[in-house]
Scaffold this motif. Structure first.
Motif, PDB file in Angstrom:
ATOM      1  N   ALA A 119       1.017  -1.141  -0.036  1.00 14.03           N
ATOM      2  CA  ALA A 119      -0.011  -0.257  -0.067  1.00 14.03           C
ATOM      3  C   ALA A 119       0.898   1.250   0.121  1.00 14.03           C
ATOM      4  CB  ALA A 119      -0.968   0.019   1.250  1.00 14.03           C
ATOM      5  N   VAL A 120       2.112   1.336   1.006  1.00 15.36           N
ATOM      6  CA  VAL A 120       2.839   2.385   0.970  1.00 15.36           C
ATOM      7  C   VAL A 120       3.505   2.478  -0.609  1.00 15.36           C
ATOM      8  CG1 VAL A 120       4.891   3.275   1.781  1.00 15.36           C
ATOM      9  CG2 VAL A 120       3.185   2.196   3.260  1.00 15.36           C
ATOM     10  N   ARG A 121       3.806   1.619  -1.281  1.00 16.65           N
ATOM     11  CA  ARG A 121       4.401   1.704  -2.604  1.00 16.65           C
ATOM     12  C   ARG A 121       3.361   2.109  -3.562  1.00 16.65           C
ATOM     13  NH1 ARG A 121       6.800  -3.879  -4.734  1.00 16.65           N
ATOM     14  NH2 ARG A 121       6.440  -2.530  -6.373  1.00 16.65           N
ATOM     15  N   ALA A 122       1.999   1.668  -3.408  1.00 11.87           N
ATOM     16  CA  ALA A 122       1.002   2.090  -4.433  1.00 11.87           C
ATOM     17  C   ALA A 122       0.610   3.427  -4.189  1.00 11.87           C
ATOM     18  CB  ALA A 122       0.040   1.134  -4.403  1.00 11.87           C
ATOM     19  N   LEU A 123       0.585   4.167  -2.976  1.00  3.48           N
ATOM     20  CA  LEU A 123       0.075   5.393  -2.696  1.00  3.48           C
ATOM     21  C   LEU A 123       1.242   6.397  -3.281  1.00  3.48           C
ATOM     22  CD1 LEU A 123      -1.140   5.057   0.754  1.00  3.48           C
ATOM     23  CD2 LEU A 123      -2.430   5.441  -1.266  1.00  3.48           C
TER      24      LEU A 123
END
Length: 157
Positions: A119-123
């Motif tokens: 999620a941190v990478r996708a955000l």
């Protein structure tokens, strides 16, 4: 020398066209008879003009979804399934859980940690729709916080 007056009505210029040639509503292809359209080729010119106008545009109505958002949401659902399995295993074991319950808890924590990482990478991708990413991040964080609190409570007693 005369200063320009912004409140004065605009004067008409003589011998200059008021509109462009293509602006006449009666010359549009939808108002011409079929024979005239075929003969003059107006319909193809209108389609070409419309195609040129639309090819450089970006649709702001719907952003594409982040590809990793689906993976984050699936990881969060798997972590919740492991959590539910662990809770039911603890209830059936009457407070003395077996090794499978501990494995389910550890799996839930690992899968939710992986979901948080994704999620941190996708955000970081700002021009994509992040709905599934935010839902998956919140569910994964909820599972992780639940098990960290349960671990800390277990260590203190």
């Amino acid at each position: 020398m005369k200063l320009p007056n912004p409140f004065r009505k605009r004067e008409y210029q003589i011998l200059t066209p008021a509109t462009k040639v293509d602006d006449s509503i009666l010359e549009r292809p939808e108002f011409l008879p079929e024979e005239e359209v075929k003969r003059s080729g107006k319909k193809t010119a209108a389609k070409q003009k419309k195609g040129k106008q639309l090819e450089g545009l970006i649709s702001y109505l719907r952003k594409p979804r982040a590809e990793e958002g689906y993976t984050v949401l699936i990881a969060a659902c798997i972590a919740i399934l492991f959590t539910v399995f662990a809770f039911f295993g603890m209830i059936q074991a009457a407070g003395e859980p077996s090794l499978t319950v501990s494995a389910a808890v550890m799996s839930a924590m690992l899968v939710s940690a992986y979901g948080i990482y994704l999620a941190v990478r996708a955000l970081r991708d700002k021009e994509k729709d992040q709905l599934y990413t935010w839902v998956g991040l919140s569910l994964s964080s909820l599972v992780m916080v639940t098990w960290v609190i349960a671990l800390l409570l277990g260590l203190t007693t």
